[in-house]
Design a protein around this motif. Sequence first.
Motif, PDB file in Angstrom:
ATOM      1  N   ALA A   8     -24.981  17.577 -61.250  1.00  0.00           N
ATOM      2  CA  ALA A   8     -25.403  16.396 -62.020  1.00  0.00           C
ATOM      3  C   ALA A   8     -26.914  16.278 -62.102  1.00  0.00           C
ATOM      4  CB  ALA A   8     -24.819  15.132 -61.391  1.00  0.00           C
ATOM      5  N   SER A   9     -27.619  16.838 -61.134  1.00  0.00           N
ATOM      6  CA  SER A   9     -29.073  16.675 -61.118  1.00  0.00           C
ATOM      7  C   SER A   9     -29.815  17.739 -61.918  1.00  0.00           C
ATOM      8  CB  SER A   9     -29.580  16.688 -59.666  1.00  0.00           C
ATOM      9  OG  SER A   9     -29.338  17.947 -59.075  1.00  0.00           O
ATOM     10  N   ARG A  10     -29.085  18.719 -62.418  1.00  0.00           N
ATOM     11  CA  ARG A  10     -29.762  19.765 -63.200  1.00  0.00           C
ATOM     12  C   ARG A  10     -30.127  19.240 -64.595  1.00  0.00           C
ATOM     13  NH1 ARG A  10     -25.473  24.491 -61.713  1.00  0.00           N
ATOM     14  NH2 ARG A  10     -25.917  24.497 -59.481  1.00  0.00           N
ATOM     15  N   PRO A  11     -31.341  19.634 -65.081  1.00  0.00           N
ATOM     16  CA  PRO A  11     -31.774  19.159 -66.397  1.00  0.00           C
ATOM     17  C   PRO A  11     -30.866  19.628 -67.517  1.00  0.00           C
ATOM     18  CG  PRO A  11     -33.576  20.314 -65.253  1.00  0.00           C
ATOM     19  CD  PRO A  11     -32.335  20.440 -64.418  1.00  0.00           C
TER      20      PRO A  11
ATOM     21  N   PHE B 179     -24.482   1.255 -56.183  1.00  0.00           N
ATOM     22  CA  PHE B 179     -24.287   2.659 -55.823  1.00  0.00           C
ATOM     23  C   PHE B 179     -24.744   3.572 -56.960  1.00  0.00           C
ATOM     24  CE2 PHE B 179     -21.241   0.551 -52.972  1.00  0.00           C
ATOM     25  CZ  PHE B 179     -21.740   1.020 -51.766  1.00  0.00           C
ATOM     26  N   VAL B 180     -24.542   3.150 -58.186  1.00  0.00           N
ATOM     27  CA  VAL B 180     -25.000   3.938 -59.331  1.00  0.00           C
ATOM     28  C   VAL B 180     -26.519   4.054 -59.295  1.00  0.00           C
ATOM     29  CG1 VAL B 180     -25.178   4.015 -61.855  1.00  0.00           C
ATOM     30  CG2 VAL B 180     -22.997   3.439 -60.773  1.00  0.00           C
ATOM     31  N   VAL B 181     -27.210   2.978 -58.985  1.00  0.00           N
ATOM     32  CA  VAL B 181     -28.673   3.002 -58.912  1.00  0.00           C
ATOM     33  C   VAL B 181     -29.128   3.951 -57.807  1.00  0.00           C
ATOM     34  CG1 VAL B 181     -30.714   1.617 -58.331  1.00  0.00           C
ATOM     35  CG2 VAL B 181     -29.036   0.743 -59.951  1.00  0.00           C
ATOM     36  N   LEU B 182     -28.457   3.915 -56.653  1.00  0.00           N
ATOM     37  CA  LEU B 182     -28.824   4.840 -55.570  1.00  0.00           C
ATOM     38  C   LEU B 182     -28.697   6.290 -56.025  1.00  0.00           C
ATOM     39  CD1 LEU B 182     -27.141   3.181 -52.453  1.00  0.00           C
ATOM     40  CD2 LEU B 182     -29.588   3.401 -52.895  1.00  0.00           C
ATOM     41  N   VAL B 183     -27.621   6.613 -56.737  1.00  0.00           N
ATOM     42  CA  VAL B 183     -27.427   7.980 -57.225  1.00  0.00           C
ATOM     43  C   VAL B 183     -28.431   8.291 -58.326  1.00  0.00           C
ATOM     44  CG1 VAL B 183     -25.824   9.512 -58.444  1.00  0.00           C
ATOM     45  CG2 VAL B 183     -24.993   8.080 -56.562  1.00  0.00           C
ATOM     46  N   GLN B 184     -28.610   7.376 -59.234  1.00  0.00           N
ATOM     47  CA  GLN B 184     -29.517   7.578 -60.371  1.00  0.00           C
ATOM     48  C   GLN B 184     -30.931   7.886 -59.893  1.00  0.00           C
ATOM     49  OE1 GLN B 184     -28.992   4.588 -63.315  1.00  0.00           O
ATOM     50  NE2 GLN B 184     -30.817   5.132 -64.445  1.00  0.00           N
ATOM     51  N   ASP B 185     -31.348   7.243 -58.817  1.00  0.00           N
ATOM     52  CA  ASP B 185     -32.688   7.475 -58.283  1.00  0.00           C
ATOM     53  C   ASP B 185     -32.879   8.907 -57.786  1.00  0.00           C
ATOM     54  OD1 ASP B 185     -33.372   4.881 -58.875  1.00  0.00           O
ATOM     55  OD2 ASP B 185     -33.192   4.152 -56.811  1.00  0.00           O
ATOM     56  N   GLN B 186     -31.770   9.601 -57.532  1.00  0.00           N
ATOM     57  CA  GLN B 186     -31.860  10.982 -57.043  1.00  0.00           C
ATOM     58  C   GLN B 186     -31.833  12.009 -58.171  1.00  0.00           C
ATOM     59  OE1 GLN B 186     -32.731  10.983 -53.934  1.00  0.00           O
ATOM     60  NE2 GLN B 186     -32.368   8.790 -54.086  1.00  0.00           N
ATOM     61  N   LEU B 187     -31.588  11.587 -59.379  1.00  0.00           N
ATOM     62  CA  LEU B 187     -31.476  12.513 -60.506  1.00  0.00           C
ATOM     63  C   LEU B 187     -32.812  12.618 -61.246  1.00  0.00           C
ATOM     64  CD1 LEU B 187     -27.971  11.411 -61.874  1.00  0.00           C
ATOM     65  CD2 LEU B 187     -28.506  13.183 -60.191  1.00  0.00           C
ATOM     66  N   ASN B 188     -33.871  12.832 -60.508  1.00  0.00           N
ATOM     67  CA  ASN B 188     -35.231  12.831 -61.062  1.00  0.00           C
ATOM     68  C   ASN B 188     -35.484  13.953 -62.066  1.00  0.00           C
ATOM     69  OD1 ASN B 188     -35.931  10.608 -59.483  1.00  0.00           O
ATOM     70  ND2 ASN B 188     -36.418  11.922 -57.749  1.00  0.00           N
TER      71      ASN B 188
ATOM     72  N   VAL C  42     -33.585  14.910 -64.384  1.00  0.00           N
ATOM     73  CA  VAL C  42     -32.984  14.586 -65.684  1.00  0.00           C
ATOM     74  C   VAL C  42     -33.945  13.616 -66.376  1.00  0.00           C
ATOM     75  CG1 VAL C  42     -30.978  13.639 -66.866  1.00  0.00           C
ATOM     76  CG2 VAL C  42     -30.679  14.886 -64.706  1.00  0.00           C
ATOM     77  N   ALA C  43     -34.629  14.113 -67.382  1.00  0.00           N
ATOM     78  CA  ALA C  43     -35.708  13.346 -68.016  1.00  0.00           C
ATOM     79  C   ALA C  43     -35.218  12.146 -68.829  1.00  0.00           C
ATOM     80  CB  ALA C  43     -36.553  14.262 -68.899  1.00  0.00           C
ATOM     81  N   ASP C  44     -34.152  12.330 -69.593  1.00  0.00           N
ATOM     82  CA  ASP C  44     -33.660  11.267 -70.468  1.00  0.00           C
ATOM     83  C   ASP C  44     -32.997  10.164 -69.633  1.00  0.00           C
ATOM     84  OD1 ASP C  44     -32.737   9.776 -72.627  1.00  0.00           O
ATOM     85  OD2 ASP C  44     -30.953  11.030 -72.889  1.00  0.00           O
ATOM     86  N   PRO C  45     -33.525   8.940 -69.682  1.00  0.00           N
ATOM     87  CA  PRO C  45     -32.969   7.862 -68.853  1.00  0.00           C
ATOM     88  C   PRO C  45     -31.509   7.532 -69.179  1.00  0.00           C
ATOM     89  CG  PRO C  45     -34.738   7.035 -70.279  1.00  0.00           C
ATOM     90  CD  PRO C  45     -34.672   8.512 -70.464  1.00  0.00           C
ATOM     91  N   ASP C  46     -31.116   7.641 -70.447  1.00  0.00           N
ATOM     92  CA  ASP C  46     -29.718   7.375 -70.792  1.00  0.00           C
ATOM     93  C   ASP C  46     -28.805   8.434 -70.179  1.00  0.00           C
ATOM     94  OD1 ASP C  46     -30.361   5.104 -72.241  1.00  0.00           O
ATOM     95  OD2 ASP C  46     -30.521   6.204 -74.140  1.00  0.00           O
TER      96      ASP C  46
ATOM     97  N   ARG D 149     -24.875  10.191 -66.148  1.00  0.00           N
ATOM     98  CA  ARG D 149     -24.503  11.118 -65.076  1.00  0.00           C
ATOM     99  C   ARG D 149     -24.263  10.382 -63.757  1.00  0.00           C
ATOM    100  NH1 ARG D 149     -28.040  16.697 -65.632  1.00  0.00           N
ATOM    101  NH2 ARG D 149     -27.738  16.976 -67.874  1.00  0.00           N
ATOM    102  N   ALA D 150     -25.119   9.423 -63.448  1.00  0.00           N
ATOM    103  CA  ALA D 150     -24.958   8.662 -62.207  1.00  0.00           C
ATOM    104  C   ALA D 150     -23.644   7.896 -62.209  1.00  0.00           C
ATOM    105  CB  ALA D 150     -26.135   7.713 -62.015  1.00  0.00           C
ATOM    106  N   LEU D 151     -23.335   7.255 -63.324  1.00  0.00           N
ATOM    107  CA  LEU D 151     -22.087   6.493 -63.422  1.00  0.00           C
ATOM    108  C   LEU D 151     -20.876   7.415 -63.301  1.00  0.00           C
ATOM    109  CD1 LEU D 151     -20.845   3.718 -63.862  1.00  0.00           C
ATOM    110  CD2 LEU D 151     -20.977   4.116 -66.309  1.00  0.00           C
ATOM    111  N   GLY D 152     -20.909   8.541 -63.998  1.00  0.00           N
ATOM    112  CA  GLY D 152     -19.810   9.502 -63.906  1.00  0.00           C
ATOM    113  C   GLY D 152     -19.657  10.075 -62.514  1.00  0.00           C
TER     114      GLY D 152
END
Length: 195
Positions: free
Chosen positions: A192-195, A134-143, A145-149, A154-157
């Motif tokens: 969460a998706s804002r830079p 589920f974290v990966v699904l959310v993380q894929d939507q946070l495009n 946010v440039a910094d991968p960490d 953010r996805a985990l939170g």
Amino acid sequence: MSTTDRPGLDQRRLQRRTRLLEVGVDLLGAAGGPAVSVRAACRAAGVTERYFYESFDDRDAYIRAVYAEVGERARAALVSAVAGAETPTEIAELAVRAFVALVLDHPEAGRVLLLAPLREPALGGRGLELAPSFVVLVQDQLNDVADPDERALRALGLVGALTSLFIGYLDGTVTVPRETLIRHCLGLLDRASRP
């Protein structure tokens, strides 16, 4: 037994297993807490214990199979909901609505997914095993946010916050209307998706 009898036998075995998994969702996701026993599952599915044990080694294996089934349903519902969506906003809304539908329209499934890992010892840390998908699904939507960490954090939170909201809805501590819950979840995703 002839080889022509085998497909019918396999089909009946699969039908019994499927029925046991279906009633398992109701038992494991019962409003008053998990009420799972081999006898209760067999009674609800209309099978004898012999047929239970042809599919599951014991009660704990059964509970884990029910949990895995619901987890896969949730993952598939989210993936299916966002298929064909083009914008991050559209993807977020479709995913939130799909998860809300899963949890609110089928509260037993929601309780299996979110509450059973906290209440049922046989699941141990199973909730933690599903969380990464589920974290990966959310993380894929946070495009944006440039910094991968930062995107991973953010996805985990966000998954943790959404999980807490849905647990609150299922246990009755969150009593807002459905659309209010959806808007709140979408707001969290947007922030969460804002830079």
